[in-house]
Design a protein around this motif. Structure first.
Motif, mmCIF file in Angstrom:
data_model
loop_
_atom_site.group_PDB
_atom_site.id
_atom_site.type_symbol
_atom_site.label_atom_id
_atom_site.label_comp_id
_atom_site.label_asym_id
_atom_site.label_seq_id
_atom_site.Cartn_x
_atom_site.Cartn_y
_atom_site.Cartn_z
ATOM 1 N N LEU A 177 0.825 -1.205 0.000
ATOM 2 C CA LEU A 177 0.000 0.000 0.000
ATOM 3 C C LEU A 177 0.862 1.260 0.000
ATOM 4 C CD1 LEU A 177 -2.768 -1.055 2.553
ATOM 5 C CD2 LEU A 177 -3.077 -0.677 0.106
ATOM 6 N N GLN A 178 1.942 1.225 0.806
ATOM 7 C CA GLN A 178 2.824 2.388 0.860
ATOM 8 C C GLN A 178 3.541 2.598 -0.471
ATOM 9 O OE1 GLN A 178 5.126 1.162 4.299
ATOM 10 N NE2 GLN A 178 4.024 2.587 5.637
ATOM 11 N N ALA A 179 3.988 1.494 -1.077
ATOM 12 C CA ALA A 179 4.683 1.603 -2.360
ATOM 13 C C ALA A 179 3.748 2.121 -3.450
ATOM 14 C CB ALA A 179 5.265 0.251 -2.756
ATOM 15 N N GLU A 180 2.499 1.649 -3.442
ATOM 16 C CA GLU A 180 1.535 2.104 -4.444
ATOM 17 C C GLU A 180 1.249 3.591 -4.309
ATOM 18 O OE1 GLU A 180 -1.812 -0.430 -3.867
ATOM 19 O OE2 GLU A 180 -0.983 -2.087 -5.068
ATOM 20 N N MET A 181 1.123 4.062 -3.053
ATOM 21 C CA MET A 181 0.863 5.487 -2.859
ATOM 22 C C MET A 181 2.060 6.325 -3.280
ATOM 23 S SD MET A 181 -0.504 7.612 0.446
ATOM 24 C CE MET A 181 -2.186 7.141 0.039
ATOM 25 N N GLU A 182 3.274 5.876 -2.928
ATOM 26 C CA GLU A 182 4.463 6.615 -3.325
ATOM 27 C C GLU A 182 4.572 6.707 -4.837
ATOM 28 O OE1 GLU A 182 7.795 4.803 -1.471
ATOM 29 O OE2 GLU A 182 7.189 5.378 0.571
ATOM 30 N N GLN A 183 4.277 5.604 -5.525
ATOM 31 C CA GLN A 183 4.339 5.608 -6.988
ATOM 32 C C GLN A 183 3.289 6.557 -7.567
ATOM 33 O OE1 GLN A 183 3.512 1.838 -8.804
ATOM 34 N NE2 GLN A 183 4.246 2.458 -10.808
ATOM 35 N N HIS A 203 1.907 9.208 -6.131
ATOM 36 C CA HIS A 203 2.291 10.592 -5.868
ATOM 37 C C HIS A 203 3.441 11.024 -6.773
ATOM 38 C CE1 HIS A 203 0.440 10.699 -1.546
ATOM 39 N NE2 HIS A 203 -0.470 10.585 -2.505
ATOM 40 N N ARG A 204 4.393 10.118 -6.986
ATOM 41 C CA ARG A 204 5.528 10.463 -7.845
ATOM 42 C C ARG A 204 5.065 10.733 -9.276
ATOM 43 N NH1 ARG A 204 8.530 6.930 -6.024
ATOM 44 N NH2 ARG A 204 8.009 5.231 -7.441
ATOM 45 N N GLN A 205 4.137 9.917 -9.770
ATOM 46 C CA GLN A 205 3.627 10.121 -11.128
ATOM 47 C C GLN A 205 2.881 11.445 -11.249
ATOM 48 O OE1 GLN A 205 1.292 6.563 -11.642
ATOM 49 N NE2 GLN A 205 3.023 5.364 -12.413
ATOM 50 N N GLU A 206 2.135 11.810 -10.201
ATOM 51 C CA GLU A 206 1.421 13.084 -10.244
ATOM 52 C C GLU A 206 2.382 14.268 -10.189
ATOM 53 O OE1 GLU A 206 -1.395 12.855 -7.065
ATOM 54 O OE2 GLU A 206 -2.825 11.664 -8.239
ATOM 55 N N LEU A 207 3.435 14.103 -9.405
ATOM 56 C CA LEU A 207 4.435 15.175 -9.337
ATOM 57 C C LEU A 207 5.124 15.398 -10.675
ATOM 58 C CD1 LEU A 207 6.088 14.449 -5.878
ATOM 59 C CD2 LEU A 207 4.836 16.501 -6.497
ATOM 60 N N GLU A 208 5.331 14.319 -11.409
ATOM 61 C CA GLU A 208 6.044 14.422 -12.679
ATOM 62 C C GLU A 208 5.280 15.256 -13.709
ATOM 63 O OE1 GLU A 208 6.735 10.383 -13.736
ATOM 64 O OE2 GLU A 208 8.479 10.168 -12.404
ATOM 65 N N PHE A 221 4.256 18.108 -13.294
ATOM 66 C CA PHE A 221 4.676 19.494 -13.153
ATOM 67 C C PHE A 221 6.175 19.672 -13.394
ATOM 68 C CE2 PHE A 221 0.751 21.203 -11.623
ATOM 69 C CZ PHE A 221 0.099 20.128 -11.047
ATOM 70 N N GLN A 222 6.807 18.607 -13.843
ATOM 71 C CA GLN A 222 8.258 18.685 -14.044
ATOM 72 C C GLN A 222 8.592 19.505 -15.294
ATOM 73 O OE1 GLN A 222 10.143 14.914 -14.532
ATOM 74 N NE2 GLN A 222 12.201 15.711 -14.185
ATOM 75 N N ASP A 223 9.469 20.459 -15.109
ATOM 76 C CA ASP A 223 9.915 21.265 -16.257
ATOM 77 C C ASP A 223 11.430 21.485 -16.197
ATOM 78 O OD1 ASP A 223 8.965 24.563 -14.962
ATOM 79 O OD2 ASP A 223 10.226 22.955 -14.163
ATOM 80 N N ASN A 224 12.101 20.468 -15.653
ATOM 81 C CA ASN A 224 13.557 20.472 -15.518
ATOM 82 C C ASN A 224 14.063 21.462 -14.478
ATOM 83 O OD1 ASN A 224 13.850 18.575 -17.586
ATOM 84 N ND2 ASN A 224 13.806 20.191 -19.136
ATOM 85 N N SER A 225 13.139 22.127 -13.799
ATOM 86 C CA SER A 225 13.625 23.093 -12.823
ATOM 87 C C SER A 225 12.859 23.054 -11.516
ATOM 88 C CB SER A 225 13.541 24.520 -13.392
ATOM 89 O OG SER A 225 12.192 24.852 -13.666
ATOM 90 N N ASN A 226 11.589 22.601 -11.572
ATOM 91 C CA ASN A 226 10.777 22.732 -10.367
ATOM 92 C C ASN A 226 10.430 21.426 -9.688
ATOM 93 O OD1 ASN A 226 8.938 21.660 -12.084
ATOM 94 N ND2 ASN A 226 7.348 23.209 -11.766
ATOM 95 N N LEU A 227 10.801 20.270 -10.247
ATOM 96 C CA LEU A 227 10.424 19.009 -9.611
ATOM 97 C C LEU A 227 11.092 18.865 -8.249
ATOM 98 C CD1 LEU A 227 8.911 16.375 -9.711
ATOM 99 C CD2 LEU A 227 10.864 15.341 -10.875
ATOM 100 N N ASP A 228 12.375 19.211 -8.171
ATOM 101 C CA ASP A 228 13.057 19.119 -6.882
ATOM 102 C C ASP A 228 12.412 20.042 -5.861
ATOM 103 O OD1 ASP A 228 16.398 18.696 -8.280
ATOM 104 O OD2 ASP A 228 14.772 17.276 -7.893
ATOM 105 N N SER A 229 11.957 21.197 -6.327
ATOM 106 C CA SER A 229 11.305 22.141 -5.432
ATOM 107 C C SER A 229 9.995 21.574 -4.911
ATOM 108 C CB SER A 229 11.063 23.462 -6.157
ATOM 109 O OG SER A 229 10.311 24.340 -5.343
ATOM 110 N N GLU A 254 10.710 18.886 -2.447
ATOM 111 C CA GLU A 254 11.182 19.491 -1.213
ATOM 112 C C GLU A 254 10.021 20.080 -0.412
ATOM 113 O OE1 GLU A 254 14.252 23.009 0.275
ATOM 114 O OE2 GLU A 254 14.205 22.388 -1.828
ATOM 115 N N ASP A 255 9.073 20.708 -1.119
ATOM 116 C CA ASP A 255 7.901 21.256 -0.432
ATOM 117 C C ASP A 255 7.112 20.150 0.250
ATOM 118 O OD1 ASP A 255 8.552 23.758 -1.281
ATOM 119 O OD2 ASP A 255 7.103 23.808 -2.939
ATOM 120 N N LEU A 256 6.951 19.022 -0.453
ATOM 121 C CA LEU A 256 6.205 17.904 0.118
ATOM 122 C C LEU A 256 6.918 17.359 1.342
ATOM 123 C CD1 LEU A 256 3.806 15.998 -0.118
ATOM 124 C CD2 LEU A 256 5.177 14.559 -1.637
#
Length: 287
Positions: free
Chosen positions: A51-57, A59-64, A66-74, A77-79
């Motif tokens: 369950l934890q692995a599925e949620m992490e995956q 969330h990671r896919q949703e974060l991606e 917004f990735q534009d080579n500059s803000n994904l780390d940000s 970090e916010d999360l």
């Protein structure tokens, strides 16, 4: 840009909320399994990791998005900051070392859990294959029953031609066991300690049958076979079929016992004829 930023922040807050909700769900799962039930605790550990692995995956896919080579780390970090918002602002070096060790241990446990999940999946597939062969030889197939504490009663309910509720089956089971304490007490024990039940313990167990979603097993099946005056057969992958209530002459009710299919352990399913229409399916349940 502002709309995108706002959407990102809403997503971060949602992720934070979902992680808290998952932790609450996991705690409830842990509370439902006795600490000394090693088999179910092992299954619980595997399912928590999944369950934890599925949620992490997720969330990671949703974060991606917004990735534009500059803000994904940000964003990440916010999360992380939100996850730690309740932590003290200043953490000692010793605490940091403990947290690093704990993180490494979590990663190790997750790797072990993933390996065991894959191993368990092979057990599940093997069990389903064997059951399919056993049932196919009898022109039967599995009928899925919801995986909750009522699965045994629901499987019995599905086999009956008359209408009956799960609550009614539980009440009738409990009443029969109360009236025949001496027949059941020698085979009853505390699932957490393994100690034999006293008479009062057993009567309390009978209360739980009615007042909770306590799992049913062979004692309850024995009681139900007498209540219904019908044999009950339980098909298993690794052991011969068990027949309870052989003294009765009616057509048996047929259940399938599965060891590896359910999140928290053992599970019962019903059966139905292969490629059968409604009339044939009803005929199977006659007794």
């Amino acid at each position: 840009m502002e709309d995108s930023q706002s959407e990102r922040q809403r997503m971060i807050r949602r992720h934070h909320r979902e992680k808290k909700e998952l932790q609450a769900r996991i705690q409830g799962m842990k509370n439902s399994v006795p600490r000394n039930d090693r088999k179910r605790r092992k299954q619980l550990f595997l399912d928590v990791a999944r369950l934890q692995a599925e949620m992490e995956q997720k969330h990671r896919q949703e974060l991606e998005k917004f990735q534009d080579n500059s803000n994904l780390d940000s964003v990440t970090e916010d999360l992380a900051k939100m996850d730690l918002e309740n932590q003290p602002p200043h953490v000692s070096k010793a605490q940091k070392r403990r947290e690093r060790r704990a993180a490494l241990e979590r990663e190790r446990q997750e790797r072990i859990a993933q390996a065991e999940i894959e191993h368990l999946a092979s057990f599940r597939q093997d069990e389903e294959k064997k059951l399919s062969a056993i049932l196919g030889a009898r022109n039967l197939e599995m009928k899925d029953i919801p995986a909750d504490g009522n699965c045994m009663y629901r499987a019995i309910q599905d086999q009956l031609v008359f209408s009956v509720t799960v609550a009614s089956l539980r009440i009738r089971t409990s009443n029969y066991m109360r009236k025949h304490v001496d027949d059941f007490l020698p085979f009853s024990s505390d699932p957490e300690t393994g100690n034999a039940y006293s008479r009062d313990d057993f009567l309390s167990y009978c209360d739980d049958i009615v007042s909770s979603e306590a799992w049913g097993g062979q004692l309850e099946l024995r009681a139900l076979s007498h209540v219904l005056k019908t044999p009950i057969e339980v098909i298993q992958a690794e052991s011969p079929t068990i027949v309870i209530g052989e003294e009765y002459r009616k057509r048996p009710l047929t259940l399938v016992y599965m060891r590896y299919s359910c999140i928290l352990g053992e599970h019962y399913n019903s059966v139905k004829p292969l490629d059968a229409g409604p009339v044939e399916a009803a005929a199977l349940r006659l007794f």
